[in-house]
Scaffold this motif. Structure first.
Motif, short mmCIF file in Angstrom:
data_model
loop_
_atom_site.label_atom_id
_atom_site.label_comp_id
_atom_site.label_asym_id
_atom_site.label_seq_id
_atom_site.Cartn_x
_atom_site.Cartn_y
_atom_site.Cartn_z
N GLY A 1 0.79 -1.23 0.00
CA GLY A 1 0.00 0.00 0.00
C GLY A 1 0.82 1.27 0.00
N GLY A 2 2.13 1.18 -0.02
CA GLY A 2 2.96 2.38 0.02
C GLY A 2 3.40 2.71 1.43
N LEU A 3 4.46 3.51 1.52
CA LEU A 3 5.05 3.80 2.83
C LEU A 3 4.12 4.59 3.72
N HIS A 4 3.45 5.62 3.16
CA HIS A 4 2.55 6.43 3.99
C HIS A 4 1.41 5.58 4.56
N PHE A 5 0.82 4.75 3.71
CA PHE A 5 -0.26 3.88 4.18
C PHE A 5 0.24 2.92 5.24
N ARG A 6 1.42 2.32 5.00
CA ARG A 6 1.93 1.33 5.93
C ARG A 6 2.22 1.94 7.31
N ASN B 1 0.90 4.72 8.62
CA ASN B 1 -0.36 5.11 9.27
C ASN B 1 -1.08 3.89 9.84
N ARG B 2 -1.10 2.79 9.09
CA ARG B 2 -1.74 1.58 9.61
C ARG B 2 -0.95 1.01 10.78
N SER B 3 0.37 1.10 10.73
CA SER B 3 1.17 0.62 11.86
C SER B 3 0.86 1.42 13.12
N ALA B 4 0.70 2.74 12.97
CA ALA B 4 0.36 3.57 14.13
C ALA B 4 -0.99 3.17 14.70
N TYR B 5 -1.96 2.88 13.82
CA TYR B 5 -3.28 2.47 14.28
C TYR B 5 -3.20 1.15 15.04
N HIS B 6 -2.50 0.17 14.47
CA HIS B 6 -2.42 -1.14 15.13
C HIS B 6 -1.59 -1.08 16.40
N ALA B 7 -0.58 -0.23 16.45
CA ALA B 7 0.19 -0.08 17.69
C ALA B 7 -0.70 0.49 18.80
N ALA B 8 -1.52 1.48 18.47
CA ALA B 8 -2.44 2.04 19.46
C ALA B 8 -3.46 0.99 19.90
N GLU B 9 -3.97 0.19 18.95
CA GLU B 9 -4.91 -0.87 19.30
C GLU B 9 -4.24 -1.93 20.18
N PHE B 10 -2.98 -2.23 19.90
CA PHE B 10 -2.25 -3.21 20.71
C PHE B 10 -2.11 -2.73 22.16
N HIS B 11 -1.75 -1.47 22.34
CA HIS B 11 -1.61 -0.93 23.70
C HIS B 11 -2.96 -0.91 24.42
N ARG B 12 -4.03 -0.65 23.68
CA ARG B 12 -5.36 -0.66 24.32
C ARG B 12 -5.72 -2.06 24.80
N LEU B 13 -5.44 -3.07 23.97
CA LEU B 13 -5.73 -4.44 24.38
C LEU B 13 -4.82 -4.88 25.53
N LEU B 14 -3.57 -4.40 25.54
CA LEU B 14 -2.64 -4.78 26.60
C LEU B 14 -3.15 -4.32 27.96
N LYS B 15 -3.75 -3.14 28.02
CA LYS B 15 -4.28 -2.66 29.29
C LYS B 15 -5.40 -3.55 29.81
N THR B 16 -6.20 -4.09 28.89
CA THR B 16 -7.33 -4.94 29.32
C THR B 16 -6.89 -6.35 29.68
N LEU B 17 -5.63 -6.73 29.37
CA LEU B 17 -5.16 -8.07 29.71
C LEU B 17 -4.83 -8.20 31.19
N ASN B 18 -4.62 -7.04 31.86
CA ASN B 18 -4.34 -7.04 33.31
C ASN B 18 -3.17 -7.97 33.64
N VAL B 19 -2.02 -7.62 33.11
CA VAL B 19 -0.83 -8.45 33.27
C VAL B 19 -0.26 -8.30 34.68
N GLY B 20 0.15 -9.43 35.27
CA GLY B 20 0.81 -9.43 36.57
C GLY B 20 2.23 -9.95 36.44
N ASN B 21 3.15 -9.40 37.21
CA ASN B 21 4.56 -9.75 37.10
C ASN B 21 4.89 -10.91 38.05
N ILE B 22 5.63 -11.88 37.50
CA ILE B 22 6.14 -13.00 38.29
C ILE B 22 7.61 -12.75 38.57
N GLN B 23 8.00 -12.85 39.82
CA GLN B 23 9.38 -12.57 40.18
C GLN B 23 10.34 -13.48 39.42
N THR B 24 11.46 -12.88 38.98
CA THR B 24 12.55 -13.52 38.23
C THR B 24 12.17 -13.82 36.78
#
Length: 518
Positions: free
Chosen positions: A348-353, A355-378
């Protein structure tokens, strides 16, 4: 014996079951992708329950726990060693899920408020380098240990139901591409709907993560070209500024002629050869004509001749600027075309790619917040992996987009500046030409009016000239009589005449000096 059992369990759960399912449902990768398609996202997840202490948790039966401090809660104990103990207990099986596991970066964390434990290598490439790592041991699992035969690895035989049919040769490097395999561990029997939501969330995040980094190699390649094109644009801007200053420093036609051989103007010599500069004879005639008219004509005609000379200089200057701007505009057009071709390998060209990467990165961070990740020591959690590994990659893609937009804006600004400068020069030349034409027209109409008046009223002109001749003769006779009657007055008139002649000589001297200096 344990190694063989774990490998058999791994190949059953991650290979044979998947191959049988794909065969029975007619949904193999070849059928899904088609003859011209490619595999973009391929995930294989395994959900396994773990047993705990005697008792009940959420209505489900929990058997005797093999792990210390295994709580009766349906969720893992976030503050205690329970989650860490479970992951370590399953590690012998986990390290057989992916080839070269000892040289890969695994993550392990709690998800959905510790409803499950998530363990995966996220498709990370092996960091094993020949002759730089420890010697391999039988416990190191390679691709042939996880369902890929030697002849399949060598590409001499297709995969069979006993092989991992979803593994295919890598393009451009050794080895094979494997699905992203992960393991979900739950306490007791998981709720099907709840565990389904967790799996859907994990798979969606994996897909958006891959979309956000799609064509990342082409984007990294484009970054280098953006830098090169930016330097080319800076060079064009400097050339325009330097050449414009040289041209603006030329004030006369004589200086234009000298500039053709002067080393100081070497950068514009080729443009000077393309334009017409009035020669020495033409300049001498113009200056002689200006000098004579400056002595013996009235002020308006003298200004008209001066503006004509100035207009000749400006016409030559703007013709020179036109040659410079035309060449630079051609370079800018070529630069713009090269900028449009950057990232041609992206979908789709560099500009399209980007812009779509920015959209999917934002969607990824939104989904990550809803996963409620907990840290395991080590262990490294999913959020830590994102902050350390994915976030810089997302920011890099965004920075490439910002740089290419900035470069395009700069290119447009430089183009507008050069075009505006050319338009200003043309407008100034038009104003000068209009002023000269207006003054020439005024003089022409004045001469024409006198001529037409003479033709229309010939008697009036005869009487006027006769009147002026009569009274002029009387004035001269009167003045001569006064001078003859009074010697003192004659002296004063002689002095006044000498002063007038001296003033005229001084004015002529200044004209000659100005002409020579010019």
């Amino acid at each position: 014996g344990q190694d063989d059992e774990l490998l058999a369990a791994r190949n059953l759960l991650y290979v044979k079951v998947w191959e049988a399912f794909a065969r029975d449902m007619s949904c193999s990768l070849e059928e899904l992708a088609g003859t011209r398609g490619e595999v973009f996202a391929n995930f294989r997840g395994l959900i396994m329950p773990t047993s705990g202490l005697d008792g009940t948790a959420g209505g489900s039966s929990i058997d005797k726990a093999p792990f210390p401090k295994f709580t009766a809660d349906a969720r893992f104990d976030a503050d205690g060693p329970e989650a860490n103990a479970v992951v370590k207990a399953f590690w012998p099986f986990v390290r057989r899920i992916t080839p070269g596991a000892d040289y890969r970066e695994f993550i392990a964390c709690g998800v959905m408020n510790w409803r499950a434990l998530y363990v995966t290598a996220l498709g990370a490439s092996s960091q094993w380098d020949p002759e730089e790592e420890r010697a391999t041991s039988p416990s190191d699992k390679t691709e042939r240990d996880i369902g890929v035969r030697d002849d399949v690895l060598g590409g001499t035989s297709p995969a069979t139901p006993e092989d991992d049919g979803n593994v295919w040769r890598r393009a451009g490097r050794e080895g094979n591409n494997h699905p992203v395999r992960y393991l979900l561990l739950t306490k007791g029997d998981p709720n099907p709907r709840q565990i389904g939501r967790i799996v859907e969330r994990i798979n969606s995040m994996g897909t958006t993560r891959l979309y956000a980094l799609k064509d990342s190699a082409a984007i990294r390649e484009a970054d280098c070209y953006i830098r090169i094109l930016g330097q080319e644009l800076d060079k064009i801007t400097r050339d325009w500024s330097d050449k414009r200053q040289l041209i603006e420093g030329i004030r006369s036609l004589r200086q234009f002629s000298r500039a053709r051989k002067d080393p100081e103007f070497a950068s514009i010599h080729k443009y000077l050869r393309e334009i017409y500069v009035p020669g020495k004879i033409s300049r001498t005639l113009r200056q002689t004509w200006s000098f004579l008219l400056g002595l013996f004509t009235f002020w308006e005609l003298k200004q008209l001749v001066h503006k004509d000379q100035l207009n000749a200089v400006l016409d030559t200057k703007y013709a020179l600027l036109h040659e410079v701007s035309r060449e630079l505009e051609t370079e800018l057009i070529a630069l713009s075309a090269a900028l449009d071709e950057i990232g041609w390998r992206t979908a789709g060209g560099l500009h399209f790619r980007i812009n779509r990467s920015a959209y999917h990165a934002a969607e990824f961070h939104r989904l990550l917040k809803t996963l409620n990740v907990g840290n395991i020591q080590t262990w490294i959690s999913y959020e830590q992996f994102v902050r350390r590994g994915l976030a810089p990659a997302f920011k890099y893609v965004a920075s490439v987009g910002a740089r290419i937009r900035s470069l395009r804006d700069r290119l447009q600004t430089v183009t507008d500046t050069i075009e505006t400068s050319a338009l200003v020069g043309q407008s100034a030349a038009t104003r000068y030409n209009t002023a000269v034409l207006r003054q020439a027209t005024t003089v022409m109409f004045a001469v024409l009016a006198v001529y037409l008046t003479k033709l229309a009223f010939p008697g009036l002109y005869s009487e006027l000239f006769a009147y002026l001749r009569l009274y002029g003769t009387q004035a001269v006779a009167y003045l001569w009589g006064v001078l003859a009657a009074s010697p003192a007055a004659s002296i004063w008139y002689a002095v006044l005449g000498a002063l007038v002649i001296a003033a005229l000589v001084l004015a002529a001297h200044r004209r000659v000096r100005a002409w020579i200096d010019d």
